[in-house]
Design a protein around this motif. Structure first.
Motif, PDB file in Angstrom:
ATOM      1  N   THR A 228      36.009   0.294  -6.555  1.00  0.00           N
ATOM      2  CA  THR A 228      36.980  -0.468  -7.637  1.00  0.00           C
ATOM      3  C   THR A 228      36.636  -0.608  -8.894  1.00  0.00           C
ATOM      4  OG1 THR A 228      37.615  -1.866  -5.618  1.00  0.00           O
ATOM      5  CG2 THR A 228      38.280  -2.445  -7.908  1.00  0.00           C
ATOM      6  N   VAL A 229      37.694   0.035  -9.843  1.00  0.00           N
ATOM      7  CA  VAL A 229      37.377   0.144 -11.292  1.00  0.00           C
ATOM      8  C   VAL A 229      38.180  -1.099 -11.869  1.00  0.00           C
ATOM      9  CG1 VAL A 229      37.407   1.362 -13.240  1.00  0.00           C
ATOM     10  CG2 VAL A 229      37.121   2.691 -11.048  1.00  0.00           C
ATOM     11  N   LEU A 230      37.381  -1.767 -12.576  1.00  0.00           N
ATOM     12  CA  LEU A 230      38.004  -2.839 -13.392  1.00  0.00           C
ATOM     13  C   LEU A 230      38.297  -2.512 -14.966  1.00  0.00           C
ATOM     14  CD1 LEU A 230      36.846  -6.459 -12.473  1.00  0.00           C
ATOM     15  CD2 LEU A 230      38.922  -5.263 -11.713  1.00  0.00           C
ATOM     16  N   ALA A 231      39.217  -2.786 -15.626  1.00  0.00           N
ATOM     17  CA  ALA A 231      39.092  -2.566 -17.083  1.00  0.00           C
ATOM     18  C   ALA A 231      40.038  -3.488 -17.614  1.00  0.00           C
ATOM     19  CB  ALA A 231      39.439  -1.149 -17.374  1.00  0.00           C
ATOM     20  N   GLY A 232      39.640  -4.383 -18.375  1.00  0.00           N
ATOM     21  CA  GLY A 232      40.613  -5.269 -19.372  1.00  0.00           C
ATOM     22  C   GLY A 232      40.917  -6.510 -18.379  1.00  0.00           C
ATOM     23  N   GLY A 233      40.031  -6.734 -17.260  1.00  0.00           N
ATOM     24  CA  GLY A 233      40.376  -8.008 -16.310  1.00  0.00           C
ATOM     25  C   GLY A 233      41.188  -7.341 -15.170  1.00  0.00           C
ATOM     26  N   ARG A 234      41.618  -6.092 -15.043  1.00  0.00           N
ATOM     27  CA  ARG A 234      42.827  -5.619 -14.027  1.00  0.00           C
ATOM     28  C   ARG A 234      41.933  -4.624 -13.243  1.00  0.00           C
ATOM     29  NH1 ARG A 234      48.143  -6.902 -14.795  1.00  0.00           N
ATOM     30  NH2 ARG A 234      48.383  -7.923 -16.673  1.00  0.00           N
ATOM     31  N   VAL A 235      42.453  -4.436 -12.228  1.00  0.00           N
ATOM     32  CA  VAL A 235      42.022  -3.279 -11.034  1.00  0.00           C
ATOM     33  C   VAL A 235      42.812  -2.085 -11.875  1.00  0.00           C
ATOM     34  CG1 VAL A 235      42.105  -2.205  -8.870  1.00  0.00           C
ATOM     35  CG2 VAL A 235      41.806  -4.787  -9.094  1.00  0.00           C
ATOM     36  N   LEU A 236      42.014  -1.214 -12.352  1.00  0.00           N
ATOM     37  CA  LEU A 236      42.257   0.172 -12.928  1.00  0.00           C
ATOM     38  C   LEU A 236      42.508   1.316 -11.803  1.00  0.00           C
ATOM     39  CD1 LEU A 236      42.963   1.539 -15.699  1.00  0.00           C
ATOM     40  CD2 LEU A 236      40.681   2.227 -15.727  1.00  0.00           C
ATOM     41  N   SER A 237      41.817   1.202 -10.738  1.00  0.00           N
ATOM     42  CA  SER A 237      41.826   2.308  -9.990  1.00  0.00           C
ATOM     43  C   SER A 237      40.671   1.760  -8.698  1.00  0.00           C
ATOM     44  CB  SER A 237      41.023   3.435 -10.614  1.00  0.00           C
ATOM     45  OG  SER A 237      41.179   4.776  -9.704  1.00  0.00           O
ATOM     46  N   GLU A 238      41.286   2.552  -7.441  1.00  0.00           N
ATOM     47  CA  GLU A 238      40.539   2.074  -6.098  1.00  0.00           C
ATOM     48  C   GLU A 238      40.546   3.321  -5.458  1.00  0.00           C
ATOM     49  OE1 GLU A 238      40.417  -2.120  -5.068  1.00  0.00           O
ATOM     50  OE2 GLU A 238      41.413  -1.330  -3.289  1.00  0.00           O
ATOM     51  N   GLY A 239      39.420   3.599  -4.676  1.00  0.00           N
ATOM     52  CA  GLY A 239      39.269   4.663  -3.665  1.00  0.00           C
ATOM     53  C   GLY A 239      37.910   5.152  -3.497  1.00  0.00           C
ATOM     54  N   THR A 240      37.795   6.210  -3.128  1.00  0.00           N
ATOM     55  CA  THR A 240      36.349   7.013  -2.841  1.00  0.00           C
ATOM     56  C   THR A 240      35.719   7.289  -4.338  1.00  0.00           C
ATOM     57  OG1 THR A 240      37.142   9.232  -2.399  1.00  0.00           O
ATOM     58  CG2 THR A 240      37.110   7.788  -0.435  1.00  0.00           C
ATOM     59  N   VAL A 241      34.616   7.480  -4.208  1.00  0.00           N
ATOM     60  CA  VAL A 241      33.806   8.009  -5.492  1.00  0.00           C
ATOM     61  C   VAL A 241      34.728   9.176  -6.050  1.00  0.00           C
ATOM     62  CG1 VAL A 241      31.903   8.904  -6.598  1.00  0.00           C
ATOM     63  CG2 VAL A 241      31.552   7.153  -4.802  1.00  0.00           C
ATOM     64  N   GLU A 242      35.046  10.053  -5.324  1.00  0.00           N
ATOM     65  CA  GLU A 242      35.572  11.551  -5.827  1.00  0.00           C
ATOM     66  C   GLU A 242      37.207  10.916  -6.174  1.00  0.00           C
ATOM     67  OE1 GLU A 242      34.410  11.052  -2.679  1.00  0.00           O
ATOM     68  OE2 GLU A 242      32.397  12.167  -2.955  1.00  0.00           O
ATOM     69  N   GLU A 243      37.836  10.089  -5.522  1.00  0.00           N
ATOM     70  CA  GLU A 243      39.209   9.825  -6.067  1.00  0.00           C
ATOM     71  C   GLU A 243      39.001   9.116  -7.292  1.00  0.00           C
ATOM     72  OE1 GLU A 243      40.996   9.110  -1.599  1.00  0.00           O
ATOM     73  OE2 GLU A 243      40.194   7.559  -2.340  1.00  0.00           O
ATOM     74  N   VAL A 244      38.431   8.214  -7.444  1.00  0.00           N
ATOM     75  CA  VAL A 244      38.004   7.287  -8.627  1.00  0.00           C
ATOM     76  C   VAL A 244      37.633   8.283  -9.709  1.00  0.00           C
ATOM     77  CG1 VAL A 244      36.527   5.594  -9.816  1.00  0.00           C
ATOM     78  CG2 VAL A 244      37.717   5.080  -7.423  1.00  0.00           C
ATOM     79  N   GLN A 245      36.651   9.031  -9.727  1.00  0.00           N
ATOM     80  CA  GLN A 245      36.182   9.979 -10.587  1.00  0.00           C
ATOM     81  C   GLN A 245      37.290  10.930 -11.000  1.00  0.00           C
ATOM     82  OE1 GLN A 245      31.468  10.246 -10.271  1.00  0.00           O
ATOM     83  NE2 GLN A 245      32.765  11.705  -9.240  1.00  0.00           N
ATOM     84  N   ALA A 246      38.093  11.292 -10.091  1.00  0.00           N
ATOM     85  CA  ALA A 246      39.359  12.172 -10.617  1.00  0.00           C
ATOM     86  C   ALA A 246      40.491  11.666 -11.295  1.00  0.00           C
ATOM     87  CB  ALA A 246      39.827  12.975  -9.308  1.00  0.00           C
ATOM     88  N   ASP A 247      40.505  10.199 -11.069  1.00  0.00           N
ATOM     89  CA  ASP A 247      41.539   9.482 -11.565  1.00  0.00           C
ATOM     90  C   ASP A 247      41.652   9.612 -13.426  1.00  0.00           C
ATOM     91  OD1 ASP A 247      43.345   7.541 -12.586  1.00  0.00           O
ATOM     92  OD2 ASP A 247      42.875   6.327 -10.982  1.00  0.00           O
ATOM     93  N   PRO A 248      42.530  10.159 -13.755  1.00  0.00           N
ATOM     94  CA  PRO A 248      42.795  10.324 -15.223  1.00  0.00           C
ATOM     95  C   PRO A 248      42.685   8.889 -15.816  1.00  0.00           C
ATOM     96  CG  PRO A 248      44.669  11.273 -14.104  1.00  0.00           C
ATOM     97  CD  PRO A 248      43.988  10.704 -13.028  1.00  0.00           C
ATOM     98  N   LYS A 249      43.108   7.635 -15.366  1.00  0.00           N
ATOM     99  CA  LYS A 249      43.065   6.444 -16.117  1.00  0.00           C
ATOM    100  C   LYS A 249      41.450   6.115 -16.240  1.00  0.00           C
ATOM    101  CE  LYS A 249      45.631   4.095 -13.275  1.00  0.00           C
ATOM    102  NZ  LYS A 249      45.970   4.796 -12.150  1.00  0.00           N
ATOM    103  N   VAL A 250      40.838   6.404 -15.252  1.00  0.00           N
ATOM    104  CA  VAL A 250      39.495   6.071 -15.375  1.00  0.00           C
ATOM    105  C   VAL A 250      38.752   7.004 -16.184  1.00  0.00           C
ATOM    106  CG1 VAL A 250      37.278   6.148 -13.945  1.00  0.00           C
ATOM    107  CG2 VAL A 250      39.339   5.375 -12.896  1.00  0.00           C
TER     108      VAL A 250
END
Ligand SMILES: Nc1ncnc2c1ncn2[C@@H]1O[C@H](COP(=O)(O)OP(=O)(O)OP(=O)(O)O)[C@@H](O)[C@H]1O
Length: 287
Positions: A228-250
């Motif tokens: 789970t990726v948090l940024a600015g106190g909110r959940v920005l992204s969630e998933g497997t390592v691959e999914e999160v790394q591929a997320d443009p927001k992350v």
């Protein structure tokens, strides 16, 4: 060493008796500053979840809220029991344990005595300090799981940095914690200690809920089953390592270098933009 019945895996092991942590709409404010905003997070037993995000993202505050150290609104349930509003010791008694960035063990006492104290709430200080002929089975098991059996009679103060963290995790195990929240467990560790710690997390993560706050991306990639990726106190992204790394927001938050080693410097504007994008999407979805 004790091997778990099953290794952690993405999504965990859902079942009738599975433990879980379910967070809904969690918010924490400090004098009007929103450190954690509307966080939803579900982690099932057996899912080794890493919680990442830039400095100031709210990771530690989220753990503080779950463990009763800071007041929060919203809900955090451990297997159906509400944690928000309870006192720190009540939350610990419900089986929610945490470690801090700096290990807090009793340095003058032996490894065994530290575990004994952790296991023995309710017994007198004298009984706890008296040397036992044999350790409780739960303590023997924790020693084996954490790889500290040979060091049982050494004062905790002489342990290496990594071993102190393992002892702290052992102390949670003897307390029967089934939800473990670990704040940067490998910070300052050698490469070997990181490997050992990752293997320890795998040993304990199969039949518990384990959430690891971490900045070390290599460690995350090697051992996380979900992120789970948090940024600015909110959940920005969630998933497997691959999914999160591929997320443009992350990638935006980490300036496109999240996949490379430790966290790079963070661009405040990118965080604002990315979290704004999430809020807008949420709003649009809600409409
Ligand atoms: N007790 C407090 N009073 C006021 N502000 C606080 C307090 N604790 C944390 N904050 C603020 O809340 C925000 C989130 O902090 P937090 O420590 O949870 O972030 P983090 O993601 O764990 O960061 P790091 O990776 O640097 O440890 C930060 O802006 C921090 O300054």
């Amino acid at each position: 060493m004790t091997t778990p019945a099953h290794e952690p895996k993405a999504g965990g092991n859902a079942g009738m008796d599975s433990e879980y942590l379910e967070i809904r709409g969690l918010c924490v404010s400090f004098d009007g500053f929103k450190a954690v905003t509307d966080v939803d997070l579900t982690v099932l037993q057996g899912d080794l979840r890493f919680l990442i995000g830039p400095n100031g993202a709210g990771k530690t505050t989220l753990i503080d809220a779950i463990t009763g150290l800071v007041p929060a609104t919203g809900s955090a349930q451990k297997s159906g029991s509400e944690l928000i509003g309870r006192k720190v010791h009540q939350i610990a008694r419900l089986g929610v344990g945490r470690t801090f960035q700096t290990a807090s063990v009793f340095e003058q006492l032996t490894v065994l005595q530290n575990l004994d104290i952790a296991a023995g709430s309710g017994r007198s200080a004298l009984t706890l300090l008296r040397r036992r002929k044999s350790a409780l089975p739960a303590i023997e098991e924790a020693l084996e799981t954490t790889g500290l059996t040979a060091l049982r009679d050494k004062p905790a103060g002489v342990l290496a940095h990594g071993q102190k963290q393992w002892l702290e995790i052992g102390m949670l195990l003897v307390q029967n914690a089934s939800v473990l929240l670990l704040d940067e467990p490998v910070a300052g560790m050698s490469h070997e200690e990181r490997e050992e710690t990752g293997n320890l997390l795998r040993r304990i993560g199969g039949d518990r809920v384990v959430i690891v706050v971490e900045h070390d991306m290599d460690f995350m990639r090697a051992f996380a089953t979900s992120v789970t990726v948090l940024a600015g106190g909110r959940v920005l992204s969630e998933g497997t390592v691959e999914e999160v790394q591929a997320d443009p927001k992350v990638q935006a938050v980490y300036l496109g270098t999240a996949a490379a080693g430790d966290l790079p410097p963070v661009d405040a504007d990118a965080i604002a933009e990315a979290t704004e994008a999430v809020s807008t999407t949420d709003l649009e979805e809600a409409r």
